[in-house]
Scaffold this motif. Structure first.
Motif, mmCIF file in Angstrom:
data_model
loop_
_atom_site.group_PDB
_atom_site.id
_atom_site.type_symbol
_atom_site.label_atom_id
_atom_site.label_comp_id
_atom_site.label_asym_id
_atom_site.label_seq_id
_atom_site.Cartn_x
_atom_site.Cartn_y
_atom_site.Cartn_z
ATOM 1 N N THR A 135 -7.095 25.199 24.920
ATOM 2 C CA THR A 135 -5.718 25.479 24.534
ATOM 3 C C THR A 135 -5.410 24.738 23.246
ATOM 4 N N GLY A 136 -4.559 25.339 22.413
ATOM 5 C CA GLY A 136 -4.118 24.678 21.199
ATOM 6 C C GLY A 136 -2.745 24.080 21.320
ATOM 7 N N SER A 137 -2.171 24.082 22.509
ATOM 8 C CA SER A 137 -0.792 23.651 22.722
ATOM 9 C C SER A 137 -0.730 22.292 23.413
ATOM 10 N N PRO A 138 -0.096 21.277 22.798
ATOM 11 C CA PRO A 138 0.090 19.994 23.484
ATOM 12 C C PRO A 138 0.874 20.139 24.793
ATOM 13 N N ARG A 139 1.816 21.064 24.852
ATOM 14 C CA ARG A 139 2.591 21.285 26.085
ATOM 15 C C ARG A 139 1.688 21.780 27.204
ATOM 16 N N ARG A 140 0.873 22.778 26.908
ATOM 17 C CA ARG A 140 -0.050 23.287 27.926
ATOM 18 C C ARG A 140 -1.054 22.221 28.319
ATOM 19 N N ALA A 141 -1.607 21.519 27.317
ATOM 20 C CA ALA A 141 -2.625 20.513 27.601
ATOM 21 C C ALA A 141 -2.103 19.445 28.542
ATOM 22 N N ALA A 142 -0.874 18.957 28.302
ATOM 23 C CA ALA A 142 -0.302 17.911 29.145
ATOM 24 C C ALA A 142 -0.145 18.387 30.582
ATOM 25 N N GLN A 143 0.335 19.620 30.774
ATOM 26 C CA GLN A 143 0.559 20.120 32.128
ATOM 27 C C GLN A 143 -0.758 20.454 32.832
ATOM 28 N N ILE A 144 -1.741 20.934 32.091
ATOM 29 C CA ILE A 144 -3.053 21.177 32.696
ATOM 30 C C ILE A 144 -3.650 19.860 33.183
ATOM 31 N N ARG A 145 -3.566 18.810 32.348
ATOM 32 C CA ARG A 145 -4.106 17.509 32.731
ATOM 33 C C ARG A 145 -3.384 16.946 33.956
ATOM 34 N N ALA A 146 -2.082 17.194 34.033
ATOM 35 C CA ALA A 146 -1.320 16.692 35.170
ATOM 36 C C ALA A 146 -1.663 17.433 36.451
ATOM 37 N N HIS A 147 -1.815 18.731 36.363
ATOM 38 C CA HIS A 147 -2.012 19.541 37.565
ATOM 39 C C HIS A 147 -3.478 19.635 37.966
ATOM 40 N N ALA A 148 -4.380 19.567 36.981
ATOM 41 C CA ALA A 148 -5.811 19.722 37.264
ATOM 42 C C ALA A 148 -6.598 18.651 36.525
ATOM 43 N N PRO A 149 -6.475 17.385 36.956
ATOM 44 C CA PRO A 149 -7.158 16.302 36.244
ATOM 45 C C PRO A 149 -8.681 16.394 36.311
ATOM 46 N N HIS A 150 -9.211 17.277 37.141
ATOM 47 C CA HIS A 150 -10.664 17.406 37.266
ATOM 48 C C HIS A 150 -11.276 18.269 36.166
ATOM 49 N N VAL A 151 -10.439 18.937 35.326
ATOM 50 C CA VAL A 151 -10.987 19.775 34.267
ATOM 51 C C VAL A 151 -10.902 19.051 32.931
ATOM 52 N N SER A 152 -11.632 19.550 31.954
ATOM 53 C CA SER A 152 -11.632 18.984 30.603
ATOM 54 C C SER A 152 -10.881 19.928 29.673
ATOM 55 N N VAL A 153 -9.842 19.404 28.989
ATOM 56 C CA VAL A 153 -9.046 20.213 28.066
ATOM 57 C C VAL A 153 -9.667 20.137 26.678
ATOM 58 N N VAL A 154 -9.943 21.300 26.089
ATOM 59 C CA VAL A 154 -10.613 21.386 24.794
ATOM 60 C C VAL A 154 -9.640 21.949 23.763
ATOM 61 N N PRO A 155 -9.423 21.257 22.627
ATOM 62 C CA PRO A 155 -8.531 21.784 21.574
ATOM 63 C C PRO A 155 -9.050 23.129 21.052
ATOM 64 N N LEU A 156 -8.112 24.021 20.760
ATOM 65 C CA LEU A 156 -8.493 25.390 20.432
ATOM 66 C C LEU A 156 -7.502 25.975 19.439
ATOM 67 N N ARG A 157 -8.014 26.551 18.360
ATOM 68 C CA ARG A 157 -7.202 27.316 17.419
ATOM 69 C C ARG A 157 -7.820 28.692 17.250
ATOM 70 N N GLY A 158 -7.127 29.569 16.542
ATOM 71 C CA GLY A 158 -7.654 30.898 16.278
ATOM 72 C C GLY A 158 -6.840 31.976 16.959
ATOM 73 N N ASN A 159 -7.181 33.230 16.667
ATOM 74 C CA ASN A 159 -6.436 34.337 17.249
ATOM 75 C C ASN A 159 -6.839 34.562 18.708
ATOM 76 N N VAL A 160 -6.104 35.445 19.369
ATOM 77 C CA VAL A 160 -6.327 35.678 20.794
ATOM 78 C C VAL A 160 -7.739 36.181 21.058
ATOM 79 N N ASP A 161 -8.202 37.134 20.253
ATOM 80 C CA ASP A 161 -9.545 37.677 20.474
ATOM 81 C C ASP A 161 -10.602 36.594 20.321
ATOM 82 N N GLY A 162 -10.434 35.723 19.315
ATOM 83 C CA GLY A 162 -11.403 34.662 19.097
ATOM 84 C C GLY A 162 -11.423 33.652 20.226
ATOM 85 N N ARG A 163 -10.271 33.335 20.764
ATOM 86 C CA ARG A 163 -10.212 32.387 21.877
ATOM 87 C C ARG A 163 -10.865 32.973 23.128
ATOM 88 N N LEU A 164 -10.568 34.239 23.400
ATOM 89 C CA LEU A 164 -11.182 34.879 24.562
ATOM 90 C C LEU A 164 -12.698 34.997 24.388
#
Length: 357
Positions: A135-164
């Motif tokens: 995710t490229g969003s600090p808001r999403r990253a914070a909530q993902i870390r809070a709800h699922a601390p067992h996963v690793s959040v990776v910074p991400l930029r680019g268009n939707v097709d590139g991210r997928l």
């Protein structure tokens, strides 16, 4: 469209400025279609480059300067285009001199989504330990870390097709994207599940479009008003007033969502402020009358004052880099504070601290 139902003759097409990204063009084309259907006036898209599109730097490094909208607004003020369409969540909260918000069309699904290859689990909690979530969003990253601390959040930029594509290649296990963008691009087949708003609260204005024109161009404003959806407009006004009262920007770890309640004249507004590392989430909800833009704005400001009183300003200072020692941030399981009283006057029971984010 004229009073007798015919298309105006001799009227030149309206020039619509848009970013060049595939999603921005899709959004602009959708808005153009709504305007033409309602007024009979043809619309021609004018693609423009913005700083945000040309840089690969993490979005939070830009601050809240309207990185995706400044070039469009300059073109509008210079008379190169007649109006512009933005993703509302990208707009700075401060008004722009010489411009006016002409319409907020019908809002798309405001939720975020867990997306990726076939077979992806339908929730963050079901991802394997160590799963890489982009995710490229600090808001999403914070909530993902809070709800699922067992996963690793990776910074991400680019268009939707590139991210997928990064998830499809196996570089990432999943990505978190806006449902609205996936829907507008016809990529809902890549969604494992929408994320419930009690897990990831969306950004203020997410899923909504903002149509701007020059403040003195009353004729164009009157045409664009045909595309406005008043319920969407009021809901987003409350969310944006909340963001503005926090003095926060579109890259802050702040979420908000307003929904109309059954009586039709009130809004339920939920908001949160998060520590960037997800260690603390402050969340409240308020309900109040919002039949006008002023009422919606007052509700947003009311919620912001409550969360600032809860200590939300300290969390925002950390995100802005103003904390004296960032190494002093708390670690370990997230602390989530849910507070509803007395703001909701007893309509919503107190939820226990430490509940799901």
């Amino acid at each position: 469209m004229t009073a007798d139902g015919h298309r105006p003759r001799g009227a030149r097409p309206l020039l619509l400025g848009t970013r060049k990204s595939k999603l921005a063009v899709a959004q602009a084309a959708w808005a153009a279609g709504r305007i033409t259907a309602a007024t009979g006036r043809a619309v021609r898209l004018v693609p423009l480059s913005t700083e945000g599109d040309e840089s690969s730097a993490p979005i939070e490094r830009f601050g809240s300067t309207g990185v995706f909208v400044t070039a469009l607004r300059r073109a509008l003020l210079a008379g190169r285009v007649d109006f512009v369409v933005h993703s509302y969540k990208d707009l700075p909260t401060a008004p722009e001199a010489g411009l006016r918000l002409a319409a907020v069309p019908l809002r798309e699904d405001p939720r975020d989504a867990l997306a990726g290859p076939a077979g992806l689990p339908a929730s963050l909690g079901a991802l394997r330990p160590g799963a890489r979530v982009g995710t490229g969003s600090p808001r999403r990253a914070a909530q993902i870390r809070a709800h699922a601390p067992h996963v690793s959040v990776v910074p991400l930029r680019g268009n939707v097709d590139g991210r997928l594509a990064r998830a499809a290649s196996g570089e990432l296990d999943a990505v978190v994207l806006a449902m609205a963008g996936l829907s507008r691009l016809g990529r809902l087949r890549d969604v494992a599940a929408p994320l419930p708003t009690d897990v990831v609260l969306p950004a203020p204005g997410q899923g909504a479009l903002a149509i701007e024109c020059r403040a003195g161009d009353g004729a164009t404003a009157a045409l664009l008003a045909a595309a406005d959806d008043p319920p969407s407009h009021l809901a987003v006004a409350a969310e944006r007033a909340f963001l503005s009262a926090l003095n926060a920007g579109c890259t802050s770890p702040v979420g908000a969502l307003a929904e109309h309640v059954r009586d039709g004249g009130s809004l339920r507004l939920d908001g949160l402020i998060a520590a960037p590392d997800g260690s603390t989430i402050l969340r409240r909800g308020v309900t109040g009358p919002a039949e006008t833009a002023a009422g919606a704005a007052a509700l947003g400001a009311r919620l912001a004052r409550a969360l600032l009183a809860d200590g939300g300003g300290d969390l925002l200072d950390v995100q802005r880099g103003e904390a004296a020692d960032p190494r002093s941030r708390p670690t370990g399981p997230a602390r989530t504070a849910y507070r509803s009283q007395p703001l909701n006057r007893g309509r919503h029971p107190r939820r226990p601290a430490g509940g799901p984010v």
